[in-house]
Design an enzyme around this catalytic site. Structure first.
Site, PDB file in Angstrom:
ATOM      1  N   GLY A  29      -1.142  -0.486  -1.729  1.00 35.22           N
ATOM      2  CA  GLY A  29      -1.907  -1.457  -0.956  1.00 35.22           C
ATOM      3  C   GLY A  29      -1.336  -2.834  -1.225  1.00 35.22           C
ATOM      4  N   SER A  31      -1.585  -5.915  -3.794  1.00 36.28           N
ATOM      5  CA  SER A  31      -2.113  -6.188  -5.134  1.00 36.28           C
ATOM      6  C   SER A  31      -2.973  -7.449  -5.188  1.00 36.28           C
ATOM      7  CB  SER A  31      -0.985  -6.253  -6.162  1.00 36.28           C
ATOM      8  OG  SER A  31      -0.051  -7.260  -5.843  1.00 36.28           O
ATOM      9  N   CYS A  61       2.665   2.329  -6.450  1.00 37.62           N
ATOM     10  CA  CYS A  61       3.084   1.070  -5.830  1.00 37.62           C
ATOM     11  C   CYS A  61       2.214  -0.091  -6.324  1.00 37.62           C
ATOM     12  CB  CYS A  61       3.125   1.207  -4.315  1.00 37.62           C
ATOM     13  SG  CYS A  61       4.146  -0.054  -3.515  1.00 37.62           S
ATOM     14  N   ARG A  81       6.907  -7.797  -8.189  1.00 33.84           N
ATOM     15  CA  ARG A  81       6.390  -7.426  -6.864  1.00 33.84           C
ATOM     16  C   ARG A  81       7.481  -7.551  -5.807  1.00 33.84           C
ATOM     17  NH1 ARG A  81       2.213 -11.193  -5.215  1.00 33.84           N
ATOM     18  NH2 ARG A  81       1.507  -9.618  -3.759  1.00 33.84           N
ATOM     19  N   ILE A 109       8.347   1.072  -0.142  1.00 35.59           N
ATOM     20  CA  ILE A 109       7.944   0.110   0.877  1.00 35.59           C
ATOM     21  C   ILE A 109       7.441  -1.146   0.169  1.00 35.59           C
ATOM     22  CG2 ILE A 109       6.407  -0.355   2.824  1.00 35.59           C
ATOM     23  CD1 ILE A 109       6.252   2.719   3.194  1.00 35.59           C
ATOM     24  N   HIS A 145       5.793   5.774  -2.664  1.00 38.65           N
ATOM     25  CA  HIS A 145       4.711   6.468  -1.967  1.00 38.65           C
ATOM     26  C   HIS A 145       5.103   7.922  -1.717  1.00 38.65           C
ATOM     27  CE1 HIS A 145       2.231   2.939  -1.008  1.00 38.65           C
ATOM     28  NE2 HIS A 145       3.381   2.297  -0.999  1.00 38.65           N
ATOM     29  N   GLU A 147       3.247  10.383  -0.913  1.00 37.48           N
ATOM     30  CA  GLU A 147       2.464  10.991   0.174  1.00 37.48           C
ATOM     31  C   GLU A 147       3.136  10.802   1.531  1.00 37.48           C
ATOM     32  OE1 GLU A 147       1.199   6.721   0.044  1.00 37.48           O
ATOM     33  OE2 GLU A 147       1.653   8.221  -1.481  1.00 37.48           O
TER      34      GLU A 147
END
Length: 165
Positions: A29, A31, A61, A81, A109, A145, A147
């Site tokens: 998401g 941060s 992430c 980041r 990503i 990620h 997923e």
């Protein structure tokens, strides 16, 4: 992903939501938004207490960032980041991780990397020399990620850690 592996899952948005958890996933998401929500809902200290009790936590992430010294302060690492740049610099990489047979397809990503870490942090995988998967005690954190690639084996690894507690 966890439901598909047979786990009972619920979202946590308040301290009461942490009660009775056997494990916690802090997902990807943004941060900064996550930090504001944690502060607004008073989740910081309850999350720190959960980690201190040895509850397994998986950070993916932004979740990796949230666990670091500069955010929740429960892990002995610091993340950079957006380490590889903006969303247009997203990429995929095959990684080998201990405890997982074969390569893991990792989708990065706006991903972080671990910029520095303490001696108790085990680096599980790196890209171009930058740690992207780490473990410290019951904390497992990844910069990618799984997923998105349909990769369930990291979540399976996490669920094995939950079952072992």
């Amino acid at each position: 992903m966890l439901r598909g592996l047979g786990a009972e899952v619920r979202e946590v948005r308040t301290p009461a939501g942490l009660e009775g958890l056997d494990g916690l996933v802090i997902p990807g998401g943004e941060s900064t938004t996550m930090t504001l929500g944690i502060a607004r809902e008073g989740l910081g200290d309850p999350l720190r207490a959960l980690v201190a009790r040895g509850t397994p936590v998986l950070g993916t992430c932004a979740g990796m960032i949230m666990l670091d010294r500069d955010h929740l302060g429960v892990a002995d690492w610091v993340c950079r980041r957006n380490a590889w740049g903006r969303q247009v610099s997203s990429f995929e990489e095959d990684l080998e991780l201990p405890g997982i047979e074969g390569v893991v397809r990792a989708v990065f990503i706006r991903a972080p990397w671990v910029e520095e870490h303490g001696a108790q942090v085990e680096v599980l995988a790196a890209v171009d020399g930058h740690p992207v998967a780490v473990r410290q005690g019951a904390l497992l954190a990844i910069a990618f990620h799984p997923e998105i690639a349909g990769e369930s084996r990291i979540h399976e690894l996490f669920l094995r850690a939950v079952a072992a507690v």
